[in-house]
Design a protein around this motif. Structure first.
Motif, PDB file in Angstrom:
ATOM      1  N   LEU A  20       0.857  -1.183   0.000  1.00  0.00           N
ATOM      2  CA  LEU A  20       0.000   0.000   0.000  1.00  0.00           C
ATOM      3  C   LEU A  20       0.892   1.232   0.000  1.00  0.00           C
ATOM      4  N   ALA A  21       0.441   2.273  -0.662  1.00  0.00           N
ATOM      5  CA  ALA A  21       1.201   3.522  -0.669  1.00  0.00           C
ATOM      6  C   ALA A  21       0.212   4.678  -0.683  1.00  0.00           C
ATOM      7  N   GLY A  22       0.622   5.786  -0.114  1.00  0.00           N
ATOM      8  CA  GLY A  22      -0.255   6.942  -0.103  1.00  0.00           C
ATOM      9  C   GLY A  22       0.421   8.136   0.514  1.00  0.00           C
ATOM     10  N   SER A  23      -0.303   9.251   0.462  1.00  0.00           N
ATOM     11  CA  SER A  23       0.205  10.470   1.076  1.00  0.00           C
ATOM     12  C   SER A  23      -0.967  11.368   1.405  1.00  0.00           C
ATOM     13  N   GLU A  24      -1.007  11.822   2.652  1.00  0.00           N
ATOM     14  CA  GLU A  24      -2.033  12.747   3.138  1.00  0.00           C
ATOM     15  C   GLU A  24      -3.450  12.254   2.854  1.00  0.00           C
ATOM     16  N   GLY A  25      -3.709  10.992   3.130  1.00  0.00           N
ATOM     17  CA  GLY A  25      -5.057  10.461   2.972  1.00  0.00           C
ATOM     18  C   GLY A  25      -5.386   9.944   1.590  1.00  0.00           C
ATOM     19  N   ALA A  26      -4.547  10.189   0.590  1.00  0.00           N
ATOM     20  CA  ALA A  26      -4.795   9.705  -0.765  1.00  0.00           C
ATOM     21  C   ALA A  26      -3.970   8.446  -0.999  1.00  0.00           C
ATOM     22  N   ILE A  27      -4.604   7.454  -1.601  1.00  0.00           N
ATOM     23  CA  ILE A  27      -3.926   6.189  -1.865  1.00  0.00           C
ATOM     24  C   ILE A  27      -3.331   6.217  -3.273  1.00  0.00           C
ATOM     25  N   ALA A  28      -2.066   5.795  -3.394  1.00  0.00           N
ATOM     26  CA  ALA A  28      -1.388   5.752  -4.693  1.00  0.00           C
ATOM     27  C   ALA A  28      -1.332   4.314  -5.189  1.00  0.00           C
ATOM     28  N   ASP A  29      -0.990   4.136  -6.450  1.00  0.00           N
ATOM     29  CA  ASP A  29      -0.862   2.808  -7.042  1.00  0.00           C
ATOM     30  C   ASP A  29       0.402   2.148  -6.490  1.00  0.00           C
TER      31      ASP A  29
END
Length: 141
Positions: free
Chosen positions: A40-49
């Motif tokens: 899982l990856a993300g930043s500031e509440g948004a999930i990235a691919d």
């Protein structure tokens, strides 16, 4: 940006600058490695691919964890065994959590270019073998 990576059968939430202790990995102190199994990856509440995210880390040291005492006892049998175990571990410093860098173009284009002039010299192009289809099964009555 943060990522959840799996290594050594355990999962860790990491961000740039974090230090973590994981199961022993190959390498020496100072070596740079990439943790490829990103869940899982993300930043500031948004999930990235997660498939496009790479986590790079630096090995700080190869060490042993705290000692675990293994004590076995069977009542009324005068059976006592005391043993200790220290698990091997690797200390990592997470350098970067980010998108995958694009790889340099491969040199596979050159052989294709060489094959084209050979066909232009008058040689017949290789024919593909016909695809055999499976025979239709008769209907059961």
């Amino acid at each position: 940006m943060f990522a959840v990576v799996r290594t050594g059968g355990k999962q860790y939430r990491v961000a740039a600058g974090d230090k973590i202790a994981v199961e022993k990995l190959a390498g020496e102190a100072g070596d740079k490695i990439t943790l490829g199994d990103v869940l899982l990856a993300g930043s500031e509440g948004a999930i990235a691919d997660a498939a496009k995210v790479v986590v790079s880390a630096e090995i700080i040291a190869q060490a042993k964890s705290e000692k675990v005492i293994v004590f076995k006892k069977r009542r009324r049998h005068n059976y006592r065994r005391r043993n200790g175990h220290r698990q091997q571990m690797t200390l990592l410093r997470i350098l970067a959590v980010g998108d995958e860098k694009k790889a340099a173009p491969k040199k596979e284009a050159a052989p294709k270019a060489e094959a084209a002039p050979a066909a232009a010299e008058g040689e017949a192009p290789a024919k593909k073998a016909p695809v055999k289809k499976a025979a239709a099964k008769p209907a059961a009555e």
